[in-house]
Design a protein around this motif. Structure first.
Motif, mmCIF file in Angstrom:
data_model
loop_
_atom_site.group_PDB
_atom_site.id
_atom_site.type_symbol
_atom_site.label_atom_id
_atom_site.label_comp_id
_atom_site.label_asym_id
_atom_site.label_seq_id
_atom_site.Cartn_x
_atom_site.Cartn_y
_atom_site.Cartn_z
ATOM 1 N N THR A 165 0.847 -1.197 0.000
ATOM 2 C CA THR A 165 0.000 0.000 0.000
ATOM 3 C C THR A 165 0.880 1.244 0.000
ATOM 4 O OG1 THR A 165 -0.086 -0.008 2.422
ATOM 5 C CG2 THR A 165 -1.875 -1.140 1.264
ATOM 6 N N GLY A 166 0.232 2.394 -0.115
ATOM 7 C CA GLY A 166 0.982 3.630 -0.128
ATOM 8 C C GLY A 166 1.625 3.943 1.207
ATOM 9 N N PHE A 167 0.875 3.726 2.306
ATOM 10 C CA PHE A 167 1.335 4.184 3.610
ATOM 11 C C PHE A 167 1.357 3.103 4.680
ATOM 12 C CE2 PHE A 167 -0.452 7.786 1.310
ATOM 13 C CZ PHE A 167 0.619 8.684 1.361
ATOM 14 N N GLY A 168 1.044 1.867 4.329
ATOM 15 C CA GLY A 168 1.046 0.798 5.316
ATOM 16 C C GLY A 168 -0.322 0.562 5.909
ATOM 17 N N GLN A 169 -0.428 -0.465 6.732
ATOM 18 C CA GLN A 169 -1.700 -0.889 7.304
ATOM 19 C C GLN A 169 -2.105 -0.087 8.530
ATOM 20 O OE1 GLN A 169 -3.606 -3.614 5.849
ATOM 21 N NE2 GLN A 169 -2.124 -3.079 4.246
ATOM 22 N N THR A 170 -1.193 0.717 9.084
ATOM 23 C CA THR A 170 -1.489 1.484 10.301
ATOM 24 C C THR A 170 -1.065 2.937 10.115
ATOM 25 O OG1 THR A 170 0.681 0.958 11.259
ATOM 26 C CG2 THR A 170 -1.128 -0.564 11.746
ATOM 27 N N GLY A 171 -1.543 3.797 11.019
ATOM 28 C CA GLY A 171 -1.148 5.199 11.001
ATOM 29 C C GLY A 171 -2.211 6.105 10.419
ATOM 30 N N PRO A 172 -2.068 7.409 10.619
ATOM 31 C CA PRO A 172 -3.101 8.368 10.203
ATOM 32 C C PRO A 172 -3.309 8.447 8.686
ATOM 33 C CG PRO A 172 -1.117 9.507 10.938
ATOM 34 C CD PRO A 172 -0.945 8.069 11.305
ATOM 35 N N PHE A 173 -2.349 8.012 7.890
ATOM 36 C CA PHE A 173 -2.485 8.058 6.433
ATOM 37 C C PHE A 173 -2.792 6.697 5.829
ATOM 38 C CE2 PHE A 173 -1.210 12.234 6.865
ATOM 39 C CZ PHE A 173 -0.932 12.883 5.671
ATOM 40 N N ALA A 174 -3.014 5.690 6.673
ATOM 41 C CA ALA A 174 -3.127 4.311 6.184
ATOM 42 C C ALA A 174 -4.189 4.138 5.108
ATOM 43 C CB ALA A 174 -3.409 3.362 7.355
ATOM 44 N N GLU A 175 -5.306 4.818 5.235
ATOM 45 C CA GLU A 175 -6.409 4.602 4.301
ATOM 46 C C GLU A 175 -6.299 5.449 3.036
ATOM 47 O OE1 GLU A 175 -10.145 4.943 6.274
ATOM 48 O OE2 GLU A 175 -9.732 3.312 7.685
ATOM 49 N N ARG A 176 -5.279 6.279 2.943
ATOM 50 C CA ARG A 176 -5.121 7.110 1.749
ATOM 51 C C ARG A 176 -4.453 6.326 0.623
ATOM 52 N NH1 ARG A 176 -3.537 13.316 3.385
ATOM 53 N NH2 ARG A 176 -4.819 13.478 5.278
ATOM 54 N N PRO A 177 -4.841 6.607 -0.606
ATOM 55 C CA PRO A 177 -4.140 5.969 -1.727
ATOM 56 C C PRO A 177 -2.745 6.561 -1.872
ATOM 57 C CG PRO A 177 -5.705 7.589 -2.547
ATOM 58 C CD PRO A 177 -5.926 7.497 -1.063
ATOM 59 N N GLY A 178 -1.824 5.770 -2.374
ATOM 60 C CA GLY A 178 -0.463 6.254 -2.564
ATOM 61 C C GLY A 178 0.012 5.979 -3.972
ATOM 62 N N TYR A 179 0.642 6.954 -4.597
ATOM 63 C CA TYR A 179 1.144 6.808 -5.955
ATOM 64 C C TYR A 179 2.622 7.185 -5.985
ATOM 65 C CZ TYR A 179 -3.778 6.561 -7.110
ATOM 66 O OH TYR A 179 -5.104 6.183 -7.161
ATOM 67 N N ASP A 180 3.362 6.553 -6.856
ATOM 68 C CA ASP A 180 4.803 6.744 -6.916
ATOM 69 C C ASP A 180 5.193 8.223 -6.952
ATOM 70 O OD1 ASP A 180 7.622 5.376 -7.877
ATOM 71 O OD2 ASP A 180 7.257 7.282 -8.886
ATOM 72 N N PHE A 181 4.641 8.972 -7.877
ATOM 73 C CA PHE A 181 4.998 10.387 -8.033
ATOM 74 C C PHE A 181 4.748 11.148 -6.736
ATOM 75 C CE2 PHE A 181 4.165 14.330 -10.945
ATOM 76 C CZ PHE A 181 5.343 14.900 -10.498
ATOM 77 N N MET A 182 3.604 10.910 -6.133
ATOM 78 C CA MET A 182 3.245 11.575 -4.891
ATOM 79 C C MET A 182 4.237 11.227 -3.776
ATOM 80 S SD MET A 182 -0.487 11.427 -3.123
ATOM 81 C CE MET A 182 -0.334 9.805 -2.392
ATOM 82 N N ILE A 183 4.624 9.954 -3.703
ATOM 83 C CA ILE A 183 5.549 9.528 -2.658
ATOM 84 C C ILE A 183 6.949 10.075 -2.911
ATOM 85 C CG2 ILE A 183 6.579 7.539 -1.501
ATOM 86 C CD1 ILE A 183 3.638 7.847 -0.898
ATOM 87 N N GLN A 184 7.353 10.220 -4.183
ATOM 88 C CA GLN A 184 8.659 10.829 -4.457
ATOM 89 C C GLN A 184 8.729 12.240 -3.874
ATOM 90 O OE1 GLN A 184 10.670 10.594 -8.237
ATOM 91 N NE2 GLN A 184 9.499 8.796 -8.864
ATOM 92 N N GLY A 185 7.582 12.937 -3.894
ATOM 93 C CA GLY A 185 7.538 14.263 -3.293
ATOM 94 C C GLY A 185 7.478 14.203 -1.784
ATOM 95 N N MET A 186 6.532 13.422 -1.246
ATOM 96 C CA MET A 186 6.349 13.341 0.211
ATOM 97 C C MET A 186 7.550 12.729 0.905
ATOM 98 S SD MET A 186 2.405 12.124 0.700
ATOM 99 C CE MET A 186 2.582 12.197 2.472
ATOM 100 N N GLY A 187 8.191 11.771 0.242
ATOM 101 C CA GLY A 187 9.259 11.014 0.871
ATOM 102 C C GLY A 187 10.620 11.661 0.819
#
Length: 401
Positions: free
Chosen positions: A136-158
């Motif tokens: 998944t984008g953010f894992g099974q736990t945590g405040p962002f767990a239910e959000r979708p995650g996409y490569d481009f978005m994670i390159q920015g956030m990460g």
């Protein structure tokens, strides 16, 4: 007589409920190692990436087929079955296949399979042997767990885009993504490794487990030394263009007829580099003699080197540096990559027979085994190509139980 050895994962069966890139990249790795990967796809549409073209694979007459190059890049050595998991029949079939398989890989949003009773919690009692890998984008736990995650978005956030691109104040400055979906790829690689470890552990316990693999986690881990640069200094790394934050000179230089890379990794190589460019005194200058001093005095050193490098031709510099033992190389386009003698020698371009295109090209796996080499057994399957075959196998398996 020496007995023939089988591929490392021969006899391991994988139920692949993933699509797009991170999950399919993981399962393609495992398929290359000999696992039987059953790719579950939506009826009529299949994996999203089948339509991510042009370019598309061409048939023997040169016409586009329905198979996009993107899809072909991540799905070789698999079998495809069409299943509607929203229907009672489809849900039952997936559960039967889960019992039949050793590993399940899925990249639905957190909780997305729970409504069908196909999440790990619903399957673990019926399938205690099952290694269930969720990507998944953010894992099974945590405040962002239910959000979708996409490569481009994670390159920015990460953080990757904050250290990729030209330095502030220079032409073209600003954040830049990588030229390929590196977050998806590295997540698929981490997932492959985690699955292999879980298989090894199952040899001892006889039990499966749930693997929680997140794009954001994988992305941050992939940054390697850069998080430690911050964690040890308290200063966040910034963009350095085509230079290296911790090694100088280790960057792109413009020559009189193009661009090249110089990758000086230690002080001895720097002295050799200075000899090769006709400036041996720079190699012993106290301001530049050690890498630490070169980092501190980067803004003084690099303009001098740029001026010198611009006076010579790229290939002439490369020949000179190679003879001096200075790491260097050209910047090649993708077509030039595949015409390079080393790439040709290593067989990186492979062709696999394909029912629509006659053959399809594929990029060879980098995993090289002396006794059990990777085999390109199957082209990326057409949608539902193996549905009847897999259903018959499942029926035969049930009869034997």
């Amino acid at each position: 007589m020496t007995q023939a050895r089988q591929a490392p994962l021969t006899g391991i069966r994988i139920l692949d409920l993933s699509r797009v890139l991170a999950g399919p990249w993981c399962t393609q790795n495992l398929a290359d190692l000999g696992a039987d990967v059953i790719k579950v796809e939506r009826p009529k549409y299949g994996d999203d990436t089948r339509a991510w073209g042009p370019p598309f694979l061409k048939d023997e007459e040169g016409h586009d087929t329905t198979e996009a190059a993107y899809y072909l890049s991540a799905n070789r050595n698999k079998r495809s079955i069409e299943v509607d998991i929203a229907s009672p029949e489809g849900i039952k079939l997936i559960k039967d296949l889960a019992k039949y398989c050793d590993i399940l890989v899925e990249n639905f949003k957190v909780g997305g399979l729970q409504q069908y009773g196909l999440d790990y919690g619903s399957l673990k009692d019926e399938c205690p042997h099952l290694i269930y890998c969720s990507i998944t984008g953010f894992g099974q736990t945590g405040p962002f767990a239910e959000r979708p995650g996409y490569d481009f978005m994670i390159q920015g956030m990460g953080g990757l885009m904050s250290i990729t691109g030209e330095r502030d104040g220079l032409p073209g400055a600003g954040p830049q993504k990588a030229g390929v979906a590196v977050t998806d790829i590295i997540t698929g690689m981490y997932a492959s490794l985690a699955i292999m470890a879980a298989l090894q552990e199952r040899q001892k316990s006889g039990l499966g487990q749930h693997l929680d693999i997140a794009l954001l986690d994988s992305h941050i881990a992939m940054l390697a030394n850069q998080p430690l640069n911050f964690m040890t200094s308290g200063v966040a790394p910034t963009r350095a263009g085509n230079a290296h934050q911790n090694v100088v000179p280790y960057q792109v230089f413009k020559t009189s007829d193009g661009f090249m890379i110089v990758a000086v990794g230690n002080d001895s190589q720097f002295r050799s580099y200075c000899q090769a460019i006709g400036k041996p005194e720079l190699g012993t200058d106290p301001k530049f003699a050690t890498n630490s001093q070169r980092i501190i005095n980067r803004d003084e050193l690099i303009p001098m080197l740029e001026k010198i490098m611009a006076t010579g031709e790229r290939d002439a510099w490369i020949a000179k540096f190679e003879s001096a033992g200075v790491p260097c190389g050209p910047i090649q386009t993708i077509d030039q990559v595949f015409s390079h003698p080393q790439v040709i020698h290593r067989g990186i371009w492979q062709n696999i027979p394909h029912p629509l295109g006659g053959t399809t090209p594929t990029t060879a796996s980098p995993m090289r085994f002396s006794a059990t080499p990777v085999e390109y057994r199957r082209a990326p399957p057409t949608l539902g190509q193996h549905t009847e075959e897999i259903l018959q196998e499942l029926a035969n398996h049930k009869k034997k139980q």
